[in-house]
Design an enzyme around this catalytic site. Structure first.
Site, PDB file in Angstrom:
ATOM      1  N   GLY A 102      55.188  51.578  61.225  1.00 42.66           N
ATOM      2  CA  GLY A 102      55.845  51.010  62.387  1.00 42.66           C
ATOM      3  C   GLY A 102      56.794  49.861  62.089  1.00 42.66           C
ATOM      4  O   GLY A 102      57.440  49.339  62.986  1.00 42.66           O
ATOM      5  N   MET A 104      59.476  49.760  60.001  1.00 41.13           N
ATOM      6  CA  MET A 104      60.867  50.065  59.736  1.00 41.13           C
ATOM      7  C   MET A 104      61.350  51.028  60.807  1.00 41.13           C
ATOM      8  O   MET A 104      60.638  51.367  61.717  1.00 41.13           O
ATOM      9  CB  MET A 104      60.989  50.661  58.346  1.00 41.13           C
ATOM     10  CG  MET A 104      60.292  49.819  57.300  1.00 41.13           C
ATOM     11  SD  MET A 104      61.319  48.521  56.666  1.00 41.13           S
ATOM     12  CE  MET A 104      62.619  49.501  55.996  1.00 41.13           C
ATOM     13  N   CYS A 815      31.583  30.099  38.568  1.00 41.15           N
ATOM     14  CA  CYS A 815      30.880  29.873  39.831  1.00 41.15           C
ATOM     15  C   CYS A 815      31.784  29.281  40.904  1.00 41.15           C
ATOM     16  O   CYS A 815      31.326  28.859  41.948  1.00 41.15           O
ATOM     17  CB  CYS A 815      29.645  29.004  39.624  1.00 41.15           C
ATOM     18  SG  CYS A 815      30.035  27.342  39.082  1.00 41.15           S
ATOM     19  N   TYR A 835      29.154  36.846  33.388  1.00 41.61           N
ATOM     20  CA  TYR A 835      28.838  37.055  34.797  1.00 41.61           C
ATOM     21  C   TYR A 835      29.808  36.307  35.697  1.00 41.61           C
ATOM     22  O   TYR A 835      30.500  35.393  35.254  1.00 41.61           O
ATOM     23  CB  TYR A 835      27.397  36.614  35.109  1.00 41.61           C
ATOM     24  CG  TYR A 835      27.175  35.128  35.012  1.00 41.61           C
ATOM     25  CD1 TYR A 835      27.374  34.297  36.112  1.00 41.61           C
ATOM     26  CD2 TYR A 835      26.759  34.541  33.818  1.00 41.61           C
ATOM     27  CE1 TYR A 835      27.189  32.931  36.029  1.00 41.61           C
ATOM     28  CE2 TYR A 835      26.558  33.179  33.714  1.00 41.61           C
ATOM     29  CZ  TYR A 835      26.784  32.368  34.827  1.00 41.61           C
ATOM     30  OH  TYR A 835      26.606  31.021  34.746  1.00 41.61           O
TER      31      TYR A 835
END
Ligand code: ADP
Ligand code: MG
Ligand code: MG
Length: 867
Positions: A102, A104, A815, A835
C-alpha cells in the site's frame, strides 16, 4: 556499446531477480513461466528508477524500450494502445524488491480518453463498465501523477451517491458515471491547470515517471525507516495489460492467502468483491465477501483458484498472498508474494509445513522472524476478567491493547511520542496514517476487511487490530465515537482484543503469555541447532521461575540492588550508608545478611541445576537515599551532600564501592556462600554459583576483590563457586588479558559498555540528540537496542581474543539488553561467546536467534518475504 536493458517482458529471461525486477515483477514473471494465467506485460527495472533518482531524468533509452514492449503487447492482444474503438488498456504498478504494501502507487485503466471510452462502451456493449473504468483512471492518475487530493474525488463520488440514494458504487448507472467523469475532469483541470491528458503514450510515460518519484514520497520513507529497508533500492514499474473485474456480476476481484495469516490454519483465507476493480478490496471502501462464497457464485473460477494456489504454495514452499481478478468468469492472477503473517501463524505454518514434508526443520527454524515473536510474548486479556464487550469486529491482528482513544494519525503520533498508550480509532486507515499506527498500541476501524490496510499493517507490526467493526461510528468534528448506544470521547480508555475481535470499554487487566504447542515445537528444534546457551537476567525467584518456563538455562545476571530496595529493607540499607563508622556499618550489614541469604536460597532453588551469576552491589549509594530536600535529619542531609556526584554513572559505583567499603561485598559474598551451603544441604544438589564484580577497569581491582571473595568464601569450606567480572569499560576490554588472571568468567555489560565506548549517556541520549541522529540518518540504529558491531563489537572482539589468549577456558557471556536482540545475539555467536542472558520474556526469542545464527553459519537462511 549497447546500453543496459531497462525493460523485460514477463516471459523474457532477465539477468536478475527481485533486486532488478522488484518482488511483484519477479512474481509475475515466475507465474508466467509456470503457465499460471497472468495478463501479459513487462517490467521496467529498478536500474531505471535508480538512474532517474540519481540524475533527475529518465535514462535516454527508456522510452524507446517501453514503446517496443508496448508494441509487443499490442500484437499479442490484437488491440492498439490509444485506439479509439477497442483500446488496449494497461495498469502501471510499482513494485520494489522488498514488499511495502500500500505504500507505493498503482494506476489502472491507462490508455482511456474521452473518445476511447465511448469505443470501449460500444466494443463491450457495457457502457457502465467503460465509464466506471475511466472515472477510476482520472482519479488514480490525478492522485498519483499530479498529486491531486484524493478526497476531492471521493467527496464528489460520495455526493453523487447521496443524490442518487445509492449505498454502494455499483448502484450508480452509466449515466451517473458519465456525469461523474465530467466532474472529475473539472476537478483535475482546476487542480492541475491543464485538461486531463488524452494521449495514451503520454499518460504512460508520465505514470512511469510518477511511480519512480513515489519511491521518495514521505510515507514511503517513513515505512522504510520503520522496517529498516534501505533507501537506495528504488522500485521497478510493471506495465500490465488490464483484465476487468468491473464488467458485471460474472466479474470480480479479490485477495487470498494459502493459509490463514492470523492463525496459520491451512485453509483458503481471502475476500472478494463482485463487479469491482482491485483497489476496492484493499481500500476498505466496500466490505468484501468471504472467499468461500465465490464457490457458489463462480464455481469454475473458484476451482481454478484453489488449484492455482496449491501450485503456487508448493512451488514457493511457503504461504502465498495473491491478488486476482475474474473477468467474465475467467481467472487471472495479478500478484503473488510470500504472505505476511502473525507470529502465531508463522510458527504454526512452519511446524505444519515441516510435518507435510514441504520444508526441513532447519528451514522451519530459519524462517521465523525472531523479532516478531515478541508479539506472542506480550500480555493478553485476563480470561477471568469481567469485561464489558460493547461490539465485535473482525479479529484482524491478535493481542490485546488498552489505550486512550485517538481519532487521527497526527495526534496518535504526538501522544504516542509523549509516552501515552493510544488506540487509533478510524473509519478506515490509509497509507497516510502510517505514522499514527507506528505510535499506537493498536488500531480499531469501522470499515474494511481482514485484508484492509489497517489489518495488513497491524499484523506486520505485531500490533492488535480489530477491523470492520460495523457498530462503530466516528464524529470527527465532535471528537467522539459512538458504539451502538454508547458515546465515548477522544481520550477515553478503550480495549481491543485482536485475537477475538472484541471491543471493550475501559482498560482491562492483561495476563502474561505462555508458550503454545507450535511455539514449543519450533523452539525445541532451535535448541538442537544452537551453540550459544541462553540465560535470563532475573532478580527474584518469580522471575527465575518465569525464565525457566521460557527455557532459560541459568541466570546470567542477578542484580542484588533490587533486593536492597524492598520497603522493609531500605531503612536498614540507609542506616548502613549513613553509618558514621565501620562498626555501625557492619551492624547494619549484619541485619541485611540473613535477608540477602534467603533471597539467594530461593533463587538457587528456582534455578536448580543451572548456573546463577550474582552481581555484587553496583549502583551509586545515593540511589538508596531520598533527595536532600526530603532528608529526615541533618546527618542524613550532610551525608546526601557528601555522596552527591556530578556524573554518578561514572562515579563511586560498582567495584569502586566494594573496594572502599569492603564490608558491603563481604556481607554479600557471605550471604551467597551460606545460601549455597544451605541449599546443598536441603536439596542434596549444590547450586552452581558465580560471583560477579561490576565495573572493573584495572586488573588490580579484580585481583583485590578476588582475594576478598576467597577469604570470605573460605568461611564455608567446600562451597564451590566461580569468581568473575563484568566487562563494561573500554579499558577492561583492552586489558582483558591481565584481568583474566583473576577471573573465571567475563560477562559483557553492553549497556554500560555502549555508554562508555560511545560517550553517550543513555538517559540523555535517548529522546535528545540520539533521536536527531536517527531521524537524520547519522546513525542507522539505536546502539542501545542493536549492538554497535563496529565500535562496541570490536571492543568485545578484542576482549574475547585477549582474555581467551591467556585463559582458553574463560567463560564468556553477555548480560546487557542486547542479549535478547536477534541481530546482537547473532554477533555474540560470531565472536564465540558461551551464552547470552536477557530478560525472561526474551528468552524464547534469544533461543531462536541463537539457532538462526548457527544455521546461517551452516548456510541455511530464511527466504526473503517480498512481492
Ligand atoms: P499494491 O502493490 O498496492 O497491491 P498493485 O500494483 O498490486 O498494488 O495493484 C493493486 C490492484 O490493482 C491489484 O491487486 C489488482 O487487483 C489491480 N490491478 C493491477 N493491475 C491490474 C490489471 N492489469 N488488471 C486488473 N487489475 C489490476
Ligand atoms: Mg498488490
Ligand atoms: Mg553496568
Amino acid at each position: 556499446m549497447r546500453a543496459v536493458r531497462l525493460v523485460y517482458a514477463f516471459d523474457e529471461e532477465a539477468p536478475g531477480g527481485r533486486d532488478l525486477l522488484g518482488g511483484k515483477g519477479v512474481g509475475l514473471a515466475e507465474m508466467t513461466a509456470l503457465g499460471i494465467p497472468v495478463p501479459a506485460g513487462f517490467t521496467v527495472t529498478t536500474d531505471a528508477c535508480r538512474e532517474t533518482m540519481r540524475s533527475g531524468e529518465v535514462p535516454p533509452s527508456l522510452w524507446a524500450e517501453v514503446d517496443e514492449h508496448v508494441e509487443g503487447l499490442q500484437e499479442r492482444a490484437g488491440k492498439r494502445f490509444g485506439d479509439h474503438d477497442d483500446p488496449l488498456l494497461v495498469s502501471v504498478r510499482s513494485g520494489a524488491a522488498i514488499s511495502m504494501p500500500g505504500m507505493m502507487d498503482t494506476i489502472l485503466n491507462l490508455g482511456l480518453n474521452d473518445v476511447a471510452v465511448e469505443g470501449l462502451a460500444t466494443a463491450t456493449g457495457n457502457p457502465r463498465f467503460a465509464f466506471d473504468s475511466y472515472r477510476r483512471l482520472i482519479q488514480m492518475y490525478g492522485e498519483v501523477v499530479d498529486e491531486v487530493d484524493g478526497h476531492l474525488f471521493e467527496g464528489e463520488l460520495q455526493g453523487l451517491k447521496e443524490r442518487r440514494g445509492a449505498r454502494q458504487d455499483v448502484e450508480l448507472t452509466a449515466d451517473d458515471l458519465r456525469e461523474l467523469i465530467a466532474r472529475f475532469q473539472e476537478i483535475y483541470e482546476r487542480e492541475v491547470g491543464s485538461p486531463f491528458p488524452q494521449d495514451a503514450p503520454e499518460q504512460l510515460r508520465r505514470a512511469i515517471r510518477a511511480v519512480f518519484d513515489s519511491w521518495e514520497a514521505p510515507r514511503a520513507r517513513v515505512y522504510r525507516r520503520t522496517y529498516d529497508i534501505p533507501d537506495d533500492l528504488g522500485t521497478a514499474v510493471n506495465v500490465v495489460q488490464m483484465v476487468f473485474g468491473n464488467k458485471g456480476d460474472t466479474s470480480g476481484t479479490g485477495v487470498c492467502f494459502t493459509r490463514d495469516p492470523s492463525t496459520g490454519e491451512r485453509c483458503l483465507f481471502g475476500e472478494f468483491l463482485l463487479n469491482a476493480q482491485g483497489e476496492d478490496v484493499v481500500a476498505g471502501i466496500r466490505t468484501p465477501q468471504p472467499i468461500e462464497q465465490m464457490r457458489e457464485i463462480m464455481p469454475e473460477a473458484y476451482a481454478q483458484l484453489v488449484d492455482t494456489l496449491e501450485r503456487l504454495e508448493s512451488h514457493y514452499r511457503d504461504m502465498q498472498d495473491i491478488e486476482f481478478t475474474v473477468e467474465d468468469g475467467v481467472l487471472y492472477l495479478l500478484q503473488t508474494r510470500t504472505g505476511k503473517r502473525t507470529a502465531q501463524a508463522a510458527l504454526r505454518i512452519a511446524a505444519e509445513m515441516t510435518e507435510e514434508g514441504l520444508i526441513s526443520r532447519e528451514e522451519a527454524v530459519a524462517r521465523i522472524d525472531a523479532g516478531q515473536l515478541d508479539q506472542l510474548l506480550h500480555p493478553m486479556i485476563d480470561p477471568s476478567a469481567d469485561v464489558e464487550v460493547v461490539a465485535t469486529g473482525l479479529n484482524a491482528s491478535p493481542g490485546a491493547a488498552s489505550g486512550a482513544i485517538v481519532l487521527d494519525a497526527d495526534l496518535a503520533e504526538e501522544r504516542g511520542r509523549a509516552g501515552d498508550d493510544v488506540l487509533l480509532v478510524r473509519w478506515e486507515t490509509t497509507p497516510d496514517d502510517i505514522h499514527g499506527l507506528i505510535h499506537s498500541v493498536g488500531v480499531l476501524t469501522a470499515h474494511g476487511g481482514m485484508t484492509s490496510h489497517a489489518a495488513v499493517v497491524a499484523r506486520g507490526m505485531g500490533k492488535p487490530c480489530v477491523a470492520g467493526c460495523d457498530a462503530l461510528a466516528i464524529d470527527l468534528d465532535a471528537r467522539t465515537i459512538r458504539i451502538g448506544e454508547l458515546e465515548l470521547r477522544e481520550g477515553d480508555p478503550l480495549t481491543i482484543d485482536g485475537g477475538t475481535g472484541r471491543v471493550i470499554v475501559g482498560a482491562v487487566p492483561l495476563v502474561p503469555p505462555a508458550i503454545d504447542e507450535n511455539f514449543g515445537t519450533i523452539l525445541g528444534w532451535a535448541d538442537d541447532f544452537r551453540r550459544l546457551r541462553v540465560r535470563a537476567n532475573a532478580d527474584t525467584p518469580t522471575d527465575a521461575a518465569k525464565a525457566r518456563e521460557f527455557g532459560a538455562e541459568g541466570i546470567g545476571l542477578c542484580r542484588t540492588e533490587h533486593m536492597f530496595m524492598a520497603p522493609d529493607r531500605l531503612p536498614v540499607v540507609q542506616e548502613m550508608i549513613l553509618a558514621s563508622d565501620e562498626k555501625a556499618r557492619r551492624a547494619a550489614l549484619d541485619r541485611l545478611l540473613p535477608v540477602q541469604q534467603k533471597d539467594f536460597e530461593e533463587i538457587f532453588e528456582a534455578m536448580a541445576g543451572f548456573p546463577v551469576t550474582i552481581r555484587l552491589l553496583d549502583p551509586p549509594l545515593h540511589e538508596f537515599l531520598p533527595s536532600a530536600e526530603e532528608a529526615t535529619s541533618d546527618a542524613m542531609r550532610r551525608r546526601i551532600e557528601q555522596l552527591r556526584e556530578a556524573n554518578p554513572m561514572l562515579g563511586t559505583r560498582g567495584c569502586r564501592l566494594g573496594l572502599q567499603w569492603p564490608e558491603i561485598y563481604e556481607m554479600q559474598v557471605r550471604a551467597i556462600v551460606r545460601a549455597a551451603r544451605a541449599v546443598a544441604e536441603r536439596t542434596g544438589e549444590p547450586p552452581l554459583v558465580e560471583i560477579m564484580h561490576p565495573l572493573v577497569g584495572f586488573a588490580e581491582e579484580l585481583r583485590r576483590l578476588r582475594e576478598l571473595t576467597e577469604r570470605v568464601a573460605s568461611e564455608e569450606p567446600g562451597v564451590e563457586y566461580l569468581c568473575g567480572t563484568m566487562i563494561e569499560l573500554p579499558r577492561a576490554c583492552m586489558r582483558a588479558d591481565e584481568i583474566a588472571e583473576s577471573a573465571d568468567f567475563y560477562s559483557f555489560g553492553t549497556n554500560d559498555l555502549t555508554q562508555t565506548a560511545l560517550g553517550f549517556s543513555r538517559d540523555d541520549a535517548e529522546g535528545k540528540f540520539l533521536t536527531y541522529y536517527l531521524e537524520h540518518g547519522i546513525l542507522g540504529r539505536n546502539p542501545f537496542e542493536v549492538l554497535d558491531r563496529e565500535g562496541v563489537g570490536d571492543l568485545m572482539r578484542i576482549a574475547v581474543e585477549r582474555g581467551r589468549g591467556v585463559k582458553p577456558e574463560l567463560k564468556l557471556g553477555i548480560c546487557g539488553e542486547h542479549g535478547g536482540e536477534p541481530r546482537s545475539v547473532a554477533f555474540c555467536h560470531e565472536i564465540g561467546l558461551d551464552y547470552v542472558s536477557c530478560s525472561p520474556y526474551r528468552v524464547p526469542l534469544a533461543r531462536l536467534a541463537a539457532a538462526q545464527a548457527a544455521l546461517a553459519e551452516a548456510g541455511v537462511t530464511a527466504v526473503a518475504i517480498g512481492g
